[in-house]
Motif scaffolding. Structure first.
Motif, PDB file in Angstrom:
ATOM      1  N   PHE A   1      73.145  -5.519  53.596  1.00  0.00           N
ATOM      2  CA  PHE A   1      73.340  -6.534  54.625  1.00  0.00           C
ATOM      3  C   PHE A   1      74.750  -6.451  55.186  1.00  0.00           C
ATOM      4  O   PHE A   1      75.704  -6.246  54.449  1.00  0.00           O
ATOM      5  N   TYR A   2      74.872  -6.633  56.499  1.00  0.00           N
ATOM      6  CA  TYR A   2      76.165  -6.601  57.168  1.00  0.00           C
ATOM      7  C   TYR A   2      76.443  -7.961  57.797  1.00  0.00           C
ATOM      8  O   TYR A   2      75.526  -8.628  58.283  1.00  0.00           O
ATOM      9  N   GLY A   3      77.701  -8.352  57.794  1.00  0.00           N
ATOM     10  CA  GLY A   3      78.100  -9.605  58.419  1.00  0.00           C
ATOM     11  C   GLY A   3      79.074 -10.342  57.531  1.00  0.00           C
ATOM     12  O   GLY A   3      79.199 -10.055  56.347  1.00  0.00           O
ATOM     13  N   SER A   4      79.769 -11.297  58.107  1.00  0.00           N
ATOM     14  CA  SER A   4      80.726 -12.108  57.364  1.00  0.00           C
ATOM     15  C   SER A   4      80.240 -13.551  57.366  1.00  0.00           C
ATOM     16  O   SER A   4      80.270 -14.207  58.393  1.00  0.00           O
ATOM     17  N   GLY A   5      79.774 -14.019  56.226  1.00  0.00           N
ATOM     18  CA  GLY A   5      79.258 -15.386  56.129  1.00  0.00           C
ATOM     19  C   GLY A   5      77.780 -15.490  56.456  1.00  0.00           C
ATOM     20  O   GLY A   5      77.055 -16.247  55.838  1.00  0.00           O
ATOM     21  N   THR A   6      77.331 -14.739  57.442  1.00  0.00           N
ATOM     22  CA  THR A   6      75.908 -14.701  57.790  1.00  0.00           C
ATOM     23  C   THR A   6      75.512 -13.248  58.022  1.00  0.00           C
ATOM     24  O   THR A   6      76.342 -12.402  58.356  1.00  0.00           O
ATOM     25  N   THR A   7      74.251 -12.964  57.865  1.00  0.00           N
ATOM     26  CA  THR A   7      73.767 -11.605  58.075  1.00  0.00           C
ATOM     27  C   THR A   7      73.656 -11.321  59.561  1.00  0.00           C
ATOM     28  O   THR A   7      72.968 -12.030  60.288  1.00  0.00           O
ATOM     29  N   VAL A   8      74.373 -10.285  60.006  1.00  0.00           N
ATOM     30  CA  VAL A   8      74.329  -9.863  61.397  1.00  0.00           C
ATOM     31  C   VAL A   8      73.288  -8.767  61.563  1.00  0.00           C
ATOM     32  O   VAL A   8      72.561  -8.720  62.545  1.00  0.00           O
ATOM     33  N   SER A   9      73.208  -7.893  60.569  1.00  0.00           N
ATOM     34  CA  SER A   9      72.217  -6.817  60.591  1.00  0.00           C
ATOM     35  C   SER A   9      72.015  -6.311  59.170  1.00  0.00           C
ATOM     36  O   SER A   9      72.708  -6.716  58.242  1.00  0.00           O
ATOM     37  N   SER A  10      71.054  -5.438  59.005  1.00  0.00           N
ATOM     38  CA  SER A  10      70.793  -4.846  57.696  1.00  0.00           C
ATOM     39  C   SER A  10      70.259  -3.440  57.892  1.00  0.00           C
ATOM     40  O   SER A  10      69.809  -3.069  58.984  1.00  0.00           O
ATOM     41  N   THR A  11      70.327  -2.669  56.830  1.00  0.00           N
ATOM     42  CA  THR A  11      69.797  -1.320  56.870  1.00  0.00           C
ATOM     43  C   THR A  11      69.268  -0.967  55.491  1.00  0.00           C
ATOM     44  O   THR A  11      69.629  -1.590  54.494  1.00  0.00           O
ATOM     45  N   SER A  12      68.409   0.017  55.446  1.00  0.00           N
ATOM     46  CA  SER A  12      67.854   0.480  54.177  1.00  0.00           C
ATOM     47  C   SER A  12      67.636   1.978  54.272  1.00  0.00           C
ATOM     48  O   SER A  12      67.372   2.505  55.360  1.00  0.00           O
ATOM     49  N   ALA A  13      67.768   2.660  53.155  1.00  0.00           N
ATOM     50  CA  ALA A  13      67.514   4.092  53.123  1.00  0.00           C
ATOM     51  C   ALA A  13      66.021   4.352  53.352  1.00  0.00           C
ATOM     52  O   ALA A  13      65.184   3.518  52.996  1.00  0.00           O
ATOM     53  N   PRO A  14      65.683   5.493  53.925  1.00  0.00           N
ATOM     54  CA  PRO A  14      64.266   5.822  54.113  1.00  0.00           C
ATOM     55  C   PRO A  14      63.536   5.865  52.769  1.00  0.00           C
ATOM     56  O   PRO A  14      64.120   6.211  51.736  1.00  0.00           O
ATOM     57  N   SER A  15      62.264   5.528  52.762  1.00  0.00           N
ATOM     58  CA  SER A  15      61.488   5.472  51.516  1.00  0.00           C
ATOM     59  C   SER A  15      61.477   6.818  50.794  1.00  0.00           C
ATOM     60  O   SER A  15      61.471   6.862  49.570  1.00  0.00           O
ATOM     61  N   ALA A  16      61.492   7.931  51.542  1.00  0.00           N
ATOM     62  CA  ALA A  16      61.519   9.248  50.894  1.00  0.00           C
ATOM     63  C   ALA A  16      62.822   9.449  50.124  1.00  0.00           C
ATOM     64  O   ALA A  16      62.834  10.040  49.041  1.00  0.00           O
ATOM     65  N   THR A  17      63.930   8.962  50.649  1.00  0.00           N
ATOM     66  CA  THR A  17      65.226   9.061  49.971  1.00  0.00           C
ATOM     67  C   THR A  17      65.222   8.222  48.698  1.00  0.00           C
ATOM     68  O   THR A  17      65.680   8.675  47.639  1.00  0.00           O
ATOM     69  N   ILE A  18      64.688   7.011  48.792  1.00  0.00           N
ATOM     70  CA  ILE A  18      64.612   6.136  47.626  1.00  0.00           C
ATOM     71  C   ILE A  18      63.725   6.756  46.554  1.00  0.00           C
ATOM     72  O   ILE A  18      64.071   6.773  45.372  1.00  0.00           O
ATOM     73  N   ALA A  19      62.592   7.315  46.932  1.00  0.00           N
ATOM     74  CA  ALA A  19      61.675   7.958  45.976  1.00  0.00           C
ATOM     75  C   ALA A  19      62.330   9.175  45.338  1.00  0.00           C
ATOM     76  O   ALA A  19      62.188   9.407  44.132  1.00  0.00           O
ATOM     77  N   SER A  20      63.055   9.956  46.120  1.00  0.00           N
ATOM     78  CA  SER A  20      63.734  11.137  45.589  1.00  0.00           C
ATOM     79  C   SER A  20      64.809  10.737  44.582  1.00  0.00           C
ATOM     80  O   SER A  20      64.950  11.355  43.527  1.00  0.00           O
ATOM     81  N   TRP A  21      65.567   9.705  44.897  1.00  0.00           N
ATOM     82  CA  TRP A  21      66.608   9.221  43.986  1.00  0.00           C
ATOM     83  C   TRP A  21      65.986   8.706  42.694  1.00  0.00           C
ATOM     84  O   TRP A  21      66.473   9.002  41.602  1.00  0.00           O
ATOM     85  N   ALA A  22      64.906   7.944  42.794  1.00  0.00           N
ATOM     86  CA  ALA A  22      64.220   7.420  41.604  1.00  0.00           C
ATOM     87  C   ALA A  22      63.703   8.569  40.748  1.00  0.00           C
ATOM     88  O   ALA A  22      63.797   8.533  39.516  1.00  0.00           O
ATOM     89  N   SER A  23      63.182   9.601  41.369  1.00  0.00           N
ATOM     90  CA  SER A  23      62.690  10.771  40.633  1.00  0.00           C
ATOM     91  C   SER A  23      63.839  11.465  39.900  1.00  0.00           C
ATOM     92  O   SER A  23      63.702  11.864  38.746  1.00  0.00           O
ATOM     93  N   PHE A  24      64.963  11.614  40.568  1.00  0.00           N
ATOM     94  CA  PHE A  24      66.128  12.224  39.939  1.00  0.00           C
ATOM     95  C   PHE A  24      66.605  11.403  38.750  1.00  0.00           C
ATOM     96  O   PHE A  24      66.864  11.943  37.671  1.00  0.00           O
ATOM     97  N   LEU A  25      66.726  10.088  38.922  1.00  0.00           N
ATOM     98  CA  LEU A  25      67.208   9.237  37.836  1.00  0.00           C
ATOM     99  C   LEU A  25      66.280   9.276  36.622  1.00  0.00           C
ATOM    100  O   LEU A  25      66.742   9.157  35.482  1.00  0.00           O
ATOM    101  N   ALA A  26      65.003   9.437  36.858  1.00  0.00           N
ATOM    102  CA  ALA A  26      64.042   9.481  35.751  1.00  0.00           C
ATOM    103  C   ALA A  26      64.231  10.706  34.871  1.00  0.00           C
ATOM    104  O   ALA A  26      63.869  10.710  33.704  1.00  0.00           O
ATOM    105  N   THR A  27      64.826  11.749  35.416  1.00  0.00           N
ATOM    106  CA  THR A  27      64.988  12.991  34.648  1.00  0.00           C
ATOM    107  C   THR A  27      66.435  13.300  34.298  1.00  0.00           C
ATOM    108  O   THR A  27      66.702  14.204  33.515  1.00  0.00           O
ATOM    109  N   ALA A  28      67.366  12.590  34.892  1.00  0.00           N
ATOM    110  CA  ALA A  28      68.795  12.866  34.680  1.00  0.00           C
ATOM    111  C   ALA A  28      69.205  12.455  33.265  1.00  0.00           C
ATOM    112  O   ALA A  28      68.763  11.446  32.734  1.00  0.00           O
ATOM    113  N   THR A  29      70.057  13.252  32.669  1.00  0.00           N
ATOM    114  CA  THR A  29      70.589  12.941  31.342  1.00  0.00           C
ATOM    115  C   THR A  29      72.098  12.860  31.458  1.00  0.00           C
ATOM    116  O   THR A  29      72.742  13.778  31.950  1.00  0.00           O
TER     117      THR A  29
END
Length: 175
Positions: free
Chosen positions: A140-168
């Protein structure tokens, strides 16, 4: 944080309790810096004559409506709470949970999460004991109130989750 061990040691000697809390969405003071195992504030601090917690924080605590508020851990006059769904300003993000925490654990005498010998009042959850409660994927972006928001693409989130599941994690001893 160089003063924390001295502060906690003095507090312990004078039977003064300390409270640490954080939200799992707090980007300014990440909860990984205040709880459990590893190089963290509480883990590297001596209080009650012992360095760090003897048990990993993993006891669930609940809001008045019965929904999960987060993790609570109490040991040797130190209370640690992790609030689910809260940012840096816990009462702003989770006012009901903040109120219950104030009423029950700061002003009250709720023993949930208290380490008593080899047991923990309220039990321990292996799911919560992993040390990580993922925050939201939205920024979330903004000071005191949310002006805008952003999120990573679902493929990026899935790739990161896959990496974390196997990372040691590996560590290199200090010289």
């Amino acid at each position: 944080m160089a003063f924390l061990t001295e502060l906690a040691t003095n507090a312990s000697l004078h039977n003064v309790s300390m409270v640490f809390y954080s939200g799992n969405d707090d980007d300014l003071a990440a909860h990984r810096g205040t709880e459990g195992e590893g190089p963290s504030s509480c883990e590297n601090t001596t209080f009650g004559g012992i360095q760090g917690f003897t048990r990993k924080p993993s006891t669930p605590w609940y809001k008045d409506d019965g929904t999960l508020a987060g993790i609570i851990h109490q040991e040797r006059n130190l209370t640690y709470a992790l609030f689910i769904g809260a940012g840096h300003l816990v009462p702003e993000w989770q006012p009901q949970a903040a109120y219950v925490f104030l009423r029950e654990f700061i002003l009250g005498h709720n023993t949930t999460g208290l380490v008593e010998g080899t047991t923990v009042v309220g039990g321990e959850s292996s799911l919560l004991g992993q040390g990580i409660i993922p925050g939201t994927t939205v920024i979330f972006y903004g000071s005191g109130t949310t002006v805008s928001s952003t999120s990573a693409p679902s493929a990026t989130i899935a790739s990161w989750a896959s990496f974390l599941a196997t990372a040691t994690a590996t560590s290199t001893p200090s010289p």
